[in-house]
Design an enzyme around this catalytic site. Sequence first.
Site, short mmCIF file in Angstrom:
data_model
loop_
_atom_site.label_atom_id
_atom_site.label_comp_id
_atom_site.label_asym_id
_atom_site.label_seq_id
_atom_site.Cartn_x
_atom_site.Cartn_y
_atom_site.Cartn_z
N SER A 94 45.65 37.04 42.64
CA SER A 94 44.85 38.26 42.70
C SER A 94 45.72 39.38 43.26
O SER A 94 46.02 39.40 44.46
CB SER A 94 43.62 38.07 43.58
OG SER A 94 42.73 37.14 43.00
N LYS A 169 38.72 41.27 38.48
CA LYS A 169 38.74 40.50 39.74
C LYS A 169 38.47 41.42 40.93
O LYS A 169 37.76 41.04 41.87
CB LYS A 169 40.08 39.80 39.92
CG LYS A 169 40.21 39.01 41.23
CD LYS A 169 39.14 37.92 41.36
CE LYS A 169 39.18 37.24 42.73
NZ LYS A 169 40.35 36.39 42.92
N LYS A 237 42.89 41.84 51.88
CA LYS A 237 43.90 42.30 50.92
C LYS A 237 43.26 42.74 49.61
O LYS A 237 43.58 43.80 49.06
CB LYS A 237 44.93 41.19 50.67
CG LYS A 237 45.98 41.48 49.62
CD LYS A 237 45.63 40.93 48.24
CE LYS A 237 45.57 39.42 48.23
NZ LYS A 237 45.31 38.89 46.85
#
Length: 294
Positions: A94, A169, A237
């Site tokens: 990701s 995502k 993150k």
Amino acid sequence: MTRLAFIGLGIMGLPMAKNLVAAGFEVAGYNRSRSKVDAFAAAGGRGADSVREAVRGAEVIVTMLPDSPDVEEVVLGDVLENAAEGALLIDCSSIRPEVSRRVAEEAAAKGIRALDAPVSGGEQGAIDGALSIMVGGAAADFESARPVLDAVGGTVVHVGPAGCGQTVKAANQLIVAGTIELVAEALVFLEAHGVDTAAAITVLAGGLAGNRILDRKAEAMAKREFTPGFRVELHHKDLGIVQSAARDAGVAIPLGAAVAQLMGALNAQGHGALDHGALLKIVEQLSGRGRGTE
């Protein structure tokens, strides 16, 4: 396509690689931590001592790395330098969409096909081979990757050209974080009123408020069990990626920004290794209640 390399045998990568072995693929796995490589070898995979060794001769290369800098270092380095021309690269990390687009461009220059294929479903989804996988890249390359993706995912969808998988995502992580925060707030609210939270979770999950977070995480959150299925530091993150991408597109995400601040605070307090359900700690602190105030 039977010879695979799998780079990154962490919480998500190891069960995914094991499922590929169980599906009949010949898989060479590498991780910086040797214990993970040994665990993979014990499950029937072939342990590799380096990225170079794992990638050499592989028809398909799957990467599952923590962040954009890791992909830039590993994929744009050893992976592309050692992959065979015509190989198919499937990056399940990701990361920032622009990094995925750069990977696709540099891979194409070397005659390597690339897909960005981040996953959702947490550790249990990886173990069960039931991940949701959002894939960016060429449609023909997506079809070539289907046997591999179907071995680890339950919902596998091509969402557009390079970088689109990462964009979807990011949206996924926005929704998940927001839902966890609302479940955390609901649990603290219920406890403050002396409600049986187990019973409340059951009835809430059966109505319009029902969602996967209630199904999979609410019970552990209510018990203050935060063994990581997905770590706070990684979701922190990911929310940074969401905020950056939203800013680039000129899109307002007021609730998302608030949740990002809460996740960031939780991470700054030293809870980065806990499950993201630990957002409940922040709600407790703000409410002056419970163990979250300690």
